[in-house]
Design an enzyme around this catalytic site. Structure first.
Site, PDB file in Angstrom:
ATOM      1  N   GLU A   1     -50.533  33.252  22.488  1.00 45.62           N
ATOM      2  CA  GLU A   1     -51.475  32.943  23.579  1.00 45.62           C
ATOM      3  C   GLU A   1     -51.913  31.485  23.530  1.00 45.62           C
ATOM      4  O   GLU A   1     -52.080  30.848  24.572  1.00 45.62           O
ATOM      5  CB  GLU A   1     -52.699  33.872  23.523  1.00 45.62           C
ATOM      6  CG  GLU A   1     -52.374  35.365  23.640  1.00 45.62           C
ATOM      7  CD  GLU A   1     -51.562  35.710  24.877  1.00 45.62           C
ATOM      8  OE1 GLU A   1     -51.681  35.013  25.897  1.00 45.62           O
ATOM      9  OE2 GLU A   1     -50.778  36.678  24.817  1.00 45.62           O
TER      10      GLU A   1
ATOM     11  N   ASP B   1     -43.460  32.207  22.850  1.00 43.99           N
ATOM     12  CA  ASP B   1     -42.907  32.855  21.647  1.00 43.99           C
ATOM     13  C   ASP B   1     -42.413  31.791  20.656  1.00 43.99           C
ATOM     14  O   ASP B   1     -42.668  31.893  19.444  1.00 43.99           O
ATOM     15  CB  ASP B   1     -41.729  33.777  22.023  1.00 43.99           C
ATOM     16  CG  ASP B   1     -42.203  35.136  22.536  1.00 43.99           C
ATOM     17  OD1 ASP B   1     -43.408  35.422  22.453  1.00 43.99           O
ATOM     18  OD2 ASP B   1     -41.351  35.907  23.019  1.00 43.99           O
TER      19      ASP B   1
HETATM   20 ZN   LIG Z   1     -47.360  35.559  26.993  1.00 43.22          ZN
END
Ligand SMILES: [Zn+2]
Length: 183
Positions: free
Chosen positions: A45, A126
Site C-alpha cells: 500500500e 508488489d
Molecule cells: Zn494494490
C-alpha cells in the site's frame, strides 16, 4: 475499518491525497494475517503512495473527461446527432441527455484499458513491497486474501483481462517469486 460486521472479506487499500491520505486495513485482514504478512501488505500500500498512483489516476480521469467534453461540444453542433437519436429539436440540455445515454456504449470499450492500467499499478506496488519487505510474506498474505475472498486463483483469461482491476493471484505470486528478494 470495521469490515467484520459485514463480511469475512479481508482487504486493504490506499486512498486520498494531501492531508486526507490514509492506508485502510480491514479488521478481518489484521486478524487473519501474521505480523510480517501485515507488514508486507503495508509495504504494498505504501508502494501505491510512493509511486503516486492516486495522483496519476486523477490526472488521467481529468484528461479523459476533458476529451469527452470536447466530443460533447462537437456533437451538440451536429444535426445528425439529434435526429439520429430521435430528437427533433436540438438543444443544449437535449445534447447532454443523449450524450449521457449513449456514452456507456463507448466507455465500455475503455474498460480493458482501465483494467490494464490498474493491474500495472498492482504489479508496481508488489515490486515495491518486495524491495522493502519479504516477497515471501506478501505471497502468503495474497494467498490468504484471495482464498478468504473466495476469488478464483485461475480466472478466465479474457474476462480477467477485460474487467479485473487486480492481476490473477498466480501471476502476482509468480512475479514476486521471480523478484530478487523472492523465493
Ligand atoms: Zn494494490
Amino acid at each position: 475499518m470495521d469490515g467484520s460486521k459485514r463480511s469475512s472479506h479481508g482487504n486493504a487499500y490506499f486512498t486520498g491525497f494531501g492531508r486526507t491520505k490514509r492506508i485502510v486495513f480491514f479488521d478481518t485482514l489484521i486478524s487473519r494475517l501474521k505480523g510480517e504478512e501485515i507488514e508486507a501488505v503495508l509495504a504494498h500500500e505504501l508502494g501505491h503512495y510512493r509511486l503516486r498512483h492516486v495522483a496519476k489516476r486523477i490526472a488521467w480521469t481529468f484528461a479523459v473527461s476533458l476529451a469527452f467534453l470536447w466530443v460533447l461540444g462537437y456533437l451538440m453542433r451536429q444535426q445528425w446527432f439529434f435526429t439520429g437519436l430521435g430528437m427533433e429539436s436540438p438543444s443544449t440540455a437535449g445534447a447532454l441527455q443523449l450524450f449521457i445515454l449513449v456514452l456507456p456504449v463507448f466507455t465500455f470499450l475503455l474498460q480493458p484499458l482501465i483494467s490494464l492500467y490498474s493491474r500495472r499499478h498492482e504489479f508496481e506496488a508488489d515490486a515495491f513491497a518486495a524491495r522493502y519487505a519479504a516477497a515471501s510474506d506478501l505471497v502468503r498474505a495474497l494467498v490468504k486474501l484471495y482464498r478468504d475472498n473466495a476469488s478464483t486463483l485461475t480466472p478466465d483469461p479474457l474476462h480477467s483481462a477485460f474487467y479485473d482491476s487486480h492481476p490473477p493471484a498466480a501471476l502476482r505470486v509468480a512475479r514476486l517469486r521471480a523478484s530478487p528478494q523472492g523465493g
